[in-house]
Write an enzyme that holds these catalytic residues in place. Structure first.
Site, short mmCIF file in Angstrom:
data_model
loop_
_atom_site.label_atom_id
_atom_site.label_comp_id
_atom_site.label_asym_id
_atom_site.label_seq_id
_atom_site.Cartn_x
_atom_site.Cartn_y
_atom_site.Cartn_z
N ARG A 102 0.92 -1.16 0.00
CA ARG A 102 0.00 0.00 0.00
C ARG A 102 0.93 1.18 0.00
O ARG A 102 1.64 1.42 0.97
CB ARG A 102 -0.91 -0.04 1.24
N HIS A 105 1.92 7.16 1.50
CA HIS A 105 0.83 8.13 1.37
C HIS A 105 0.50 8.76 2.73
O HIS A 105 1.03 8.35 3.76
CB HIS A 105 -0.43 7.43 0.83
N HIS A 107 -3.07 11.13 4.70
CA HIS A 107 -4.46 11.55 4.49
C HIS A 107 -4.95 12.46 5.59
O HIS A 107 -4.26 12.65 6.61
CB HIS A 107 -5.40 10.35 4.32
N GLU A 111 -5.62 7.13 11.02
CA GLU A 111 -5.82 5.72 10.64
C GLU A 111 -5.46 4.80 11.80
O GLU A 111 -4.36 4.86 12.32
CB GLU A 111 -4.94 5.41 9.42
N HIS A 150 2.88 7.27 5.69
CA HIS A 150 3.12 5.88 6.10
C HIS A 150 2.99 4.93 4.91
O HIS A 150 2.55 5.33 3.83
CB HIS A 150 2.15 5.49 7.21
N GLU A 173 -10.75 5.73 1.03
CA GLU A 173 -9.39 5.23 0.84
C GLU A 173 -8.87 5.56 -0.56
O GLU A 173 -7.68 5.47 -0.84
CB GLU A 173 -9.36 3.71 1.12
N HIS A 283 -26.41 -2.21 27.44
CA HIS A 283 -25.58 -1.06 27.82
C HIS A 283 -25.69 0.02 26.75
O HIS A 283 -26.33 -0.20 25.71
CB HIS A 283 -24.11 -1.49 27.97
N HIS A 285 -23.18 3.75 25.30
CA HIS A 285 -21.90 4.45 25.42
C HIS A 285 -22.14 5.94 25.55
O HIS A 285 -22.85 6.53 24.73
CB HIS A 285 -21.01 4.14 24.21
N GLU A 290 -20.84 3.69 18.21
CA GLU A 290 -20.07 2.44 18.16
C GLU A 290 -20.06 1.92 16.72
O GLU A 290 -21.10 1.92 16.05
CB GLU A 290 -20.70 1.40 19.08
N HIS A 329 -28.20 -1.10 23.58
CA HIS A 329 -28.04 -2.31 22.77
C HIS A 329 -27.46 -3.45 23.60
O HIS A 329 -26.94 -3.25 24.68
CB HIS A 329 -27.15 -2.04 21.55
#
Ligand code: MN
Ligand code: MN
Length: 391
Positions: A102, A105, A107, A111, A150, A173, A283, A285, A290, A329
């Site tokens: 890869r 590059h 961005h 990531e 990277h 991407e 529960h 968040h 998520e 959820h």
């Protein structure tokens, strides 16, 4: 509607084949149908009674994502374009052959990555010109802050496959700053001046971008080490699977956030393993949406969205689930093997609120006035401060 004798026979014969029938509600499908897809989503075909209202879709399969094929590997993505309910992060599933690169590059988003299979060499430099290289394997993470350049390269024997997470649901991407793309769009005399060499030095640079390309397998990491202006002070990799898990009767949880993996300032994650019959308890968040990636097993999740709205989804390996901010959820293992998945959050820390703890740690008379439940219902509630998997 009661089943006809023929339908009853068929139902008995294919007892694994789900029908859109629940008690007296529903009927068989006699028109065009896609049985394999319906079998993958039994709780969509015959939703639990509590499902109600108009809810956004919260499931996507990478199997339905466009594949970008190159010599040296492939990539496919699940972004807000594929799964509009997931706006905070986007995911990419990528495969590199041994030596497949890869390309170098950077961005606009940060990531985070989880290695699913195989091994890769990753490289980066930070803004102080300090260099980083590491070899990563199954269960390892990396994190490259936004704007940090990277690369990733597959190693022997079979390259690698990994999941990338970007802290922007609309990320693509395809929209990354590629070394080859930039140089192809820069006048050759500028390149010559920049490096202080003749223009002819750039006669053989690629005319268009590479994205993923095949290259020779690199030698040992030690031989590939470059220190640049010095070694990067913040390690950009972390061994998540090697962490000692939190063990419960129904499964295990590993949590990795910036308290453990210092570089990972915008992504927190939990790797959850649930035994057959076990369940990640009810529960929500308090800090972020998520985003889930299912690694193995079979699951169902009901998402509660307030205002009478709830919807149940099924998941298997390669699927993505999303839970918008603060929605309640649970995730239940409905298969016969270990359910393994990642919970990913755009946050520097992991956090959740347990329904059971909320009720157990609230004055009992107040809870009883709401729900008319005995105090004994709350007697087994865990006092742990970490996520609970019920057995
Ligand atoms: Mn990248
Ligand atoms: Mn959750």
């Amino acid at each position: 509607m009661a089943l006809s004798k023929a339908e009853e026979r068929e139902h008995a014969e294919f007892s694994n084949k789900p029908l859109p029938i629940s008690g007296k509600r529903g009927a068989t499908i006699i028109g065009p149908t896609n049985p394999s897809r319906e079998a993958e989503n039994p709780d969509t075909l015959a939703p639990p009674r509590g499902d109600h209202g108009t809810m956004a879709n919260m499931r996507w399969s990478f199997a339905d994502s466009h594949m970008h094929l190159e010599e040296g590997g492939w990539g496919r993505q699940t972004t807000a374009r594929e799964l509009p309910s997931a706006t905070e992060v986007a995911g990419v599933n990528m495969r590199l052959t041994p030596g497949g690169v890869r390309e170098l590059h950077w961005h606009s988003a940060a990531e985070w990555a989880y290695m699913l299979k195989g091994r890769a060499r990753i490289t980066a430099i930070d803004q102080d010109g300090q260099a980083f290289q590491d070899d990563v394997g199954e269960g390892d993470l990396w994190y490259f802050p936004a704007g940090i350049p990277h690369s990733i390269q597959g190693l022997e024997p079979d390259g690698c496959e990994f999941l990338l997470i970007f802290d922007d649901g609309n990320f693509s991407e395809e929209a990354t700053f590629l070394l080859s793309d930039w140089l192809a769009h820069t006048p050759k005399e500028v390149l010559a001046k920049n490096f202080g060499v003749p223009e002819s030095a750039f006669d053989r640079i690629p005319e268009k971008d590479l994205w993923i390309f095949q290259a020779p397998v690199p030698g040992p990491l030690a031989a590939d080490r470059v220190v640049g202006a010095g070694p990067a002070p913040n390690t950009f990799s972390h061994r998540m699977l090697a962490q000692e898990p939190i063990r419960m009767k129904g499964g295990t949880v590993r949590i990795t956030d910036s308290s453990l993996f210092k570089a990972s300032k915008t992504i927190a994650a939990a790797l959850v393993e649930i035994e057959p019959g076990g369940m990640r308890e009810l529960h929500w968040h308090p800090n972020a949406d998520e985003w889930q990636y299912y690694i193995s097993g079979q699951a169902r999740m009901t998402v509660f969205a307030a205002e009478n709205n709830a919807r149940t989804f099924n998941f298997q390996a390669g699927d993505v689930g999303s839970v918008p901010f603060a929605m309640g959820h649970y995730i239940e293992n409905i298969g016969t093997t270990i359910l393994r998945f990642l919970e990913v959050f755009r946050s520097d820390h992991y956090a959740d609120v347990s329904l059971a703890q909320w009720l157990a740690f609230t004055p009992y008379e107040l809870v009883r006035a709401h729900l008319h439940i005995d105090q004994s219902v709350l007697s087994k509630v865990s006092t742990r401060k970490t996520p609970v998997v019920a057995g």
